[in-house]
Write an enzyme that holds these catalytic residues in place. Sequence first.
Site, mmCIF file in Angstrom:
data_model
loop_
_atom_site.group_PDB
_atom_site.id
_atom_site.type_symbol
_atom_site.label_atom_id
_atom_site.label_comp_id
_atom_site.label_asym_id
_atom_site.label_seq_id
_atom_site.Cartn_x
_atom_site.Cartn_y
_atom_site.Cartn_z
ATOM 1 C CB ILE A 319 85.594 108.483 76.838
ATOM 2 C CG1 ILE A 319 87.060 108.825 76.577
ATOM 3 C CG2 ILE A 319 84.947 107.955 75.594
ATOM 4 C CD1 ILE A 319 87.954 107.631 76.534
ATOM 5 C CG ASP A 434 78.844 125.932 84.172
ATOM 6 O OD1 ASP A 434 79.095 127.037 83.633
ATOM 7 O OD2 ASP A 434 79.515 124.906 83.957
#
Length: 653
Positions: A319, A434
């Site tokens: 989170i 990425d």
Amino acid sequence: MAVRRRVVGQALAGLKQAAAGVRSSPSLGGASLELGASATAGLAAARASSNQFPWGKLSLGFAAAGLMTVAEPPSAGCTATVAADGKVASPPKGGAAPASSTHKVVFVLGGPGSGKGTQCARLVEEFGLIHFSAGDLLRAHMKSGSPEGQMVADMIKNGQIVPSHVTISLLQQAMDESGSHKFLIDGFPRNEENRGQFEKQTGIEPALVLFFDCPEEVMERRLLGRNEGRTDDNLETIRKRFKVFIDSTLPVLEHYEKLGKVARINADRPAEEIYKEAPDTPGGANFLRWLQFRVSGSTFECPSVYQLIKPIGKGAYGIVCAAIDTRTNQQVAIKKIGDIFSNPLDARRTLREIQILRHVRGHGNVITLLDLFPPSVGLNDFRDVYMVYEIMDTDLHQIIRSPQPLSEEHTQFFVYQLLRGLKYLHTGGVVHRDLKPSNLLLNGNCELRICDFGLARAEVNNQELMAAEYVVTRWYRAPELLLSCADYGAPIDMWSVGCIFAELLGRKPLFPGKDFVHQLNMICKVIGTPTAAEVAAVPSDKARSYLASMPYFPKGDMQQYFPAASPQAINLLDRLLTFDPAKRLTVEQALAHPWLAALHDPSDEPSCPQPFNSPEEAIAEPSMQQVRDGIVREMMIFNPEMRHVVGGPAAPR
Ligand SMILES: Nc1ncnc2c1ncn2[C@@H]1O[C@H](COP(=O)(O)OP(=O)(O)O)[C@@H](O)[C@H]1O
Ligand SMILES: O=c1ccn([C@@H]2O[C@H](COP(=O)(O)OP(=O)(O)O)[C@@H](O)[C@H]2O)c(=O)[nH]1
């Protein structure tokens, strides 16, 4: 030139009218994306319809660290509870209690002269807590001249306990008037009745009870030497006070001990020594340093210098919450990576990201890692890792998907910043590996920062391992990666830049391949089948024969795909989306491309002064212990005092 860029950024923001009333977030105090009214409204609408960002005006962004949003109403979001022996209280009924709305109280008990006041004064200094001494409040009250004041004076002189309602109303009033929510209450509750009444009247249960444990003869000696003119610091009353302490106050301690809330501190030592120990007491004064929250059903812990605001993102690992660093008043994003040692790849990914972010820290186009800490269990036993980043408003993926018109100037500004950040990485020997729109974070001034370095590497590396681990989004993958060639280097990032550039121009991914074959076909349809020489240069036999078996595609005209783009933009795109990595533009060549001339300034495009290297990455298969030690080392770099604060002697095991 930096000034010029700033002006461009502002001009871009100003190109559109900012959406009145939607621009700022109520609780984050003004963070907004100024790409314009339509982006604002569009994003809000898009997210409202997809049930994301249910907290209304925050719909502009906060996709911190390139993450998905938490599809959970704010009432189930972030509920502050306090850390006491690692227990997390259940959220109060009726929805969210923001961190600041819950009173947190620590009782400080100990016999008279045990040093409660002395220690409290120092804790207050360090933690900015509000300290109330029940005895001091009563002594002030006795000076009021009222009949009740006189009664209090008589009782104190005799070492007796003043009736609960008097003491509690003084405490309650003091807390209310302070405007604060974290208190140290010293010398209270004196007996079980005090305790019961306080909990009943205020609804507050202490998070923790600090007990200063000291032999009677030591306390007696100290009190007789205290010399503060107190009517009760004489031998006769002192003896009475000791008796009251044993008979009435020790049962209070027993009660809290059963609840696991007592931190017992040996107070028969020099004040300095005691103070140092207090924060290390298991479950003890750690409360002063740590807060625990329930966020989306799991525990989120952070040092109490951070005030949690709300959850803002959720990914596979855990989170992200928005918070305020109360030391600087800066808004930050705190990411919890849970249980990282259960998966060796996750653990390595985390360490790598931390090491790279620290190495490239401070570059304006790379996200800044501000802090790194374990939960309150400390450095020896942690399983979760918390990373604190500067907070950003949204990401490029969200912007591209929105109906916000993007001019060529917008695209230029984004591509320029991406390249500027990438130059720093590549000159530091770091390949991101990425790059994609969701890994490019944006703030209100259209400033762009590269994030998510979990797959980034030092350029020279173990090829086999890299191939095995390579799981990134296919759409932005360079042909040499798709074809598993050994030559993975900085050019793979440049290919991704081309894909992102094209996506900005076309508002959709250029090569959204469904699988490897489809991906390669899509690429070749646009840039043409590689030439015989290019195919011959591919080292893998398998890859070469696959390429040879492909149908022939002539090179397409890039302008056809992006009719509105300028010829120079198309030229840059062509030179980025080049099959042969050796012929593809390098980051410095791309920055020098005429399409970016208005923004390019070599004197303000720094190179990384040091090459990146990681001791763990130099090992083909670092053990979990080596990775853990690496993370501990990084935590101690961010928080050198941590070895004293959490987990005791925290040297890497
Ligand atoms: N650890 C200690 N070693 C020696 N003297 C101390 C220590 N802690 C406090 N004192 C002294 O003892 C006296 C009582 O301390 P105080 O903090 O007022 O106790 P309390 O608030 O528990 O009654 C003070 O004069 C203080 O300076
Ligand atoms: O909750 C409280 C706190 C203090 N006192 C009275 O105030 C005196 C002094 O307390 P303090 O905590 O100031 O000093 P200590 O006795 O711990 O040195 C006590 O003996 C009690 O008479 C009280 O009645 N209730």
